[in-house]
Scaffold this active site. Structure first.
Site, mmCIF file in Angstrom:
data_model
loop_
_atom_site.group_PDB
_atom_site.id
_atom_site.type_symbol
_atom_site.label_atom_id
_atom_site.label_comp_id
_atom_site.label_asym_id
_atom_site.label_seq_id
_atom_site.Cartn_x
_atom_site.Cartn_y
_atom_site.Cartn_z
ATOM 1 N N GLU A 151 16.639 -0.098 -0.397
ATOM 2 C CA GLU A 151 18.014 0.390 -0.411
ATOM 3 C C GLU A 151 18.282 1.110 0.905
ATOM 4 O OE1 GLU A 151 18.712 3.024 -3.699
ATOM 5 O OE2 GLU A 151 20.742 3.508 -3.070
ATOM 6 N N TYR B 63 19.900 -3.435 -16.572
ATOM 7 C CA TYR B 63 18.981 -3.081 -17.659
ATOM 8 C C TYR B 63 19.778 -2.792 -18.931
ATOM 9 C CZ TYR B 63 16.391 -1.656 -13.396
ATOM 10 O OH TYR B 63 15.846 -1.577 -12.145
ATOM 11 N N LYS C 149 -3.618 -2.882 7.655
ATOM 12 C CA LYS C 149 -4.509 -2.669 6.510
ATOM 13 C C LYS C 149 -5.137 -3.974 6.020
ATOM 14 C CE LYS C 149 -2.864 1.782 5.237
ATOM 15 N NZ LYS C 149 -2.432 2.746 4.235
ATOM 16 N N ILE D 137 13.929 -5.288 -2.117
ATOM 17 C CA ILE D 137 14.328 -4.179 -3.000
ATOM 18 C C ILE D 137 14.933 -3.027 -2.188
ATOM 19 C CG2 ILE D 137 13.464 -2.474 -4.662
ATOM 20 C CD1 ILE D 137 13.243 -5.410 -5.612
ATOM 21 N N HIS E 244 27.126 2.393 -4.264
ATOM 22 C CA HIS E 244 26.901 1.117 -3.607
ATOM 23 C C HIS E 244 27.807 1.018 -2.373
ATOM 24 C CE1 HIS E 244 25.277 -1.182 -7.353
ATOM 25 N NE2 HIS E 244 24.389 -0.377 -6.824
ATOM 26 N N THR F 231 0.816 -1.218 0.000
ATOM 27 C CA THR F 231 0.000 0.000 0.000
ATOM 28 C C THR F 231 0.852 1.272 0.000
ATOM 29 O OG1 THR F 231 -0.155 -0.141 2.410
ATOM 30 C CG2 THR F 231 -1.970 -1.090 1.145
ATOM 31 N N GLU G 261 31.509 -5.515 -10.011
ATOM 32 C CA GLU G 261 32.049 -4.169 -9.832
ATOM 33 C C GLU G 261 33.165 -4.204 -8.799
ATOM 34 O OE1 GLU G 261 28.828 -2.185 -6.805
ATOM 35 O OE2 GLU G 261 28.181 -2.473 -8.859
#
Lengths: 382, 292
Positions: free
Chosen positions: B99, B161, B43, B97, B249, B17, B211
């Site tokens: 961060e 990507y 919720k 996900i 990072h 939500t 990296e």
């Protein structure tokens, strides 16, 4: 976030780590006063966020208080250039005036998180006072790494194992185990990313003392350490980097003249690499992050342009969470406000790339639009 | 075919939500992912997007919907708790996900997961996608992917990507693309994903994107040399990064020589990987490796 030596020592002393008696001084008069209180003969150490201070002339012995004052006066207000600071150096605002110690042996001790083992480790070496990377390369058998299970913490037997590797005399083993436990506790309590005591010394009268201390804290955990956040000394950081971090932008100043604005750290590094391989030099690393909006993009561009060495700008946006049209509006907005407009090469791909390119085309700005990474690098190096 | 997620994936989103959670929930569902539940404490009883039930707890969501993958969008101070809650509920795959999770939290989480049936991907990662079975568990733009036989594993988000885009434009499809995340401590390593790709009959080649910082790529190289029988193309970014500086990072700080790009490239080359010379050469290198 890095701490100064004096801050790290105060923090560690609070956990029971033995440190030499010392006082911080911000002026020559304070240094003289500190030296008097310490009995005359002292070491005066410049407080900067960098190693290599000794070789750079930032650590000096004074045989009596007046000399401590002279040394402090020669350091405070200057910038110290060490192999870790870069040519611009780091400003010295304070010195640490510390009692001198009769050293028998110099050892190395640190606690860090080992990403490969995915847990904290304690690293010790009998070769103290040297760069640990060098020791690990030249004489790996002189370095012992002890992984700590975060569920139960550092155990006394591990402390004894480390003490044995350091060939400590029997009388120093228990104090060493206590020191290791104290450092581990400090590491976990403060969300440290590193505690390094180099050298940890064994004195001629058999005591262990943290003669130097470096400590850095996990920036991502500062939200739960308001007290630690107050220890930040932004004077030790690049002003543009401080401004960027306050805006939530990851920015690192570099030596070249091509300003690079990218979304995502990996793509930002890739962009720097391709710029370099095309024969140009990046002026910065700049990651606007995933959830950037128009204002943040504009702020990032203006911040980059405030670096006078930026002569050309390369924007590389791969739209995902960040939409290209939003990024384009931020760019146009920033260039409208900017007092100078260096040539701009833009590459846009992903979410709403066509809309983004349209925004740029409609702006009337002289922007070179390119499609691939290779074209971007060639255009910026031309 | 694919690894980790496929047509049997039943997705649950923690933080559905919230602003980020709801935005990406819609996109995952629109791509074709079977989104079966959301969790936001307080919720429970609401629905998301008119049809997806929202629960107060992961345990309730799993009991009612048989969810088998959890995707986490909760803010950093609460992310560790969200991962632990899904693990406690027995969710086999948890993708975080978020961060900015404190490293100490991640350290405790991965320790808790040792010996348990739950695999964690992330934190601080873009998630994973199997284009052939329309399963998108993450924040990547779905339309750049195309079904195929190359597995992609990377520490980065947008650079993944970039890699996928170059592959697709070179006519090379992907089996699964996994972003393992850029944090110093994370749930799934290169080696874990390489092992899965190695065993996946439908994955014929692998692209590995690493990296600077740490020695995770060296571990990958050692594993490739010993075990991987499929061609691997590898790219290391951060060749131009100055030592000791954090490049966005948290894991990408160069410390010691092993963390340098050159050391990683050398290790991967010695393991028989095809080196991708610059980030602009991903498509061309993989194409040449596949004999196209």
């Amino acid at each position: 976030m890095k701490l100064h030596e004096y801050q790290a020592k105060e923090l560690l002393a609070g956990y029971g780590v033995p440190v030499p008696e010392a006082h911080v001084a911000s002026s020559a008069a304070e240094a003289v006063d500190a030296a008097v209180r310490l009995g005359g003969r002292v070491v005066v150490k410049a407080q900067v966020h960098a190693g290599g201070r000794g070789k750079a002339g930032g650590v000096k012995v004074a045989s009596e208080p007046a000399e401590a004052g002279t040394i402090a006066a020669s350091l405070i207000g200057t910038t110290l250039v060490t192999f870790q600071t870069g040519p611009q150096g780091a400003p010295v605002h304070k010195v640490l005036v510390e009692q001198t110690v009769d050293i028998d042996r110099e050892l190395y001790f640190s606690v860090i998180t080992d990403g490969e083992r995915r847990r904290p480790v304690v690293i010790v070496s009998s070769a103290g006072g040297m760069e640990i990377e060098e020791v690990a390369r030249e004489t790996p058998d002189r370095v012992l790494t002890e992984p700590i299970d975060p569920a139960i913490g550092l155990q006394p037997f591990q402390g004894r194992r480390l003490a044995e590797a350091l060939e400590l005399p029997a009388s120093a083993v228990r104090p060493f185990v206590a020191l290791a436990e104290a450092c581990y506790k400090a590491f976990m309590d403060t969300d440290a990313s590193m505690i390094e005591i180099n050298p940890l010394v064994l004195t001629k009268d058999g005591r262990l003392l943290a003669l130097d201390a470096k400590m850095s804290l996990d920036d991502d955990a500062l939200f739960r350490h308001a007290d630690a956040a107050a220890l930040r000394d932004t004077a030790q950081e690049e002003p543009l980097e401080v401004e960027a971090s306050e805006a939530g932008i990851a920015y690192v100043k570099l030596d070249g003249n091509v300003g690079c604005l990218v979304n995502g750290a990996g793509l930002a590094m890739a962009t720097m690499d391709i710029v370099k391989s095309a024969g140009a030099d990046p002026a910065n690393f700049l990651d606007v992050g995933g959830g950037a909006n128009e204002e943040k993009i504009a702020t990032a561009i203006l911040l980059m342009l405030s670096d006078a060495s930026v002569e050309r700008v390369l924007v590389n946006i791969f739209g995902g969470i960040l939409r290209c049209d939003i990024a384009a509006r931020g760019i146009v907005d920033a260039y409208a406000k900017a007092d100078r407009r260096p040539p701009l090469v833009v590459r846009m791909l992903g979410t709403n790339a066509d809309e983004g390119k349209q925004v740029l085309a409609d702006s009337g700005l002289a922007i070179e639009l390119v499609d691939t990474l290779r074209e971007a690098a060639e255009a910026i190096a031309r | 075919m694919s690894i980790l997620v496929d047509g049997n994936t039943r997705l649950l989103i923690q933080g559905i939500t919230g602003r980020e959670g709801s935005f990406h929930a819609e996109r995952c569902a629109a791509y074709g992912t079977n989104l079966v539940a959301g969790v936001t404490p307080g919720k429970g009883g609401e629905t998301f997007g008119g049809s997806v039930p929202v629960f107060n707890s992961v345990r309730a969501a799993v009991r009612e919907t048989d969810a088998n993958v959890a995707l986490i969008f909760v803010p950093p101070p609460f992310a560790a708790d969200a991962i632990l809650e899904s693990a406690d509920a027995g969710v086999p795959l948890v993708v975080c996900i978020t961060e900015g999770v404190p490293v100490r939290d991640s350290t405790f989480v991965v320790r808790y997961l040792e010996g348990k049936a739950t695999r964690l991907i992330g934190p601080n990662c873009p998630g994973l996608i199997s284009p052939g079975s329309k399963a998108k568990i993450g924040i990547m733009p779905g339309n750049i992917h195309t079904p195929g036989k190359v597995g992609v594993v990377s520490r980065s988000g947008t650079l993944t990507y970039e890699a996928v885009d170059q592959l697709t434009k070179a006519g090379i499809g992907q089996s699964t693309c996994v972003g393992i995340g850029g944090d110093p401590v994370s749930g799934t390593s290169f080696v874990d994903v390489l092992a899965l790709f190695n065993d996946d009959p439908e994955t014929e080649a692998i692209v590995l994107i690493g990296e600077i910082g740490g020695t995770k790529e060296q571990q990958a190289a050692a594993y490739i040399k010993e075990h991987v029988r499929k061609p691997v193309a590898s790219l290391i970014v951060g060749q131009t990064a100055p030592p000791g500086r954090r490049m966005g990072h948290a894991g990408a700080v160069i410390t010691g020589e092993a963390a340098l790009a050159s050391a990683k490239v050398a290790a991967l080359e010695a393991a028989g990987c095809h080196t991708i010379p610059t980030p602009a050469d991903i498509g061309a290198t993989v194409s040449a490796m596949l004999g196209g």
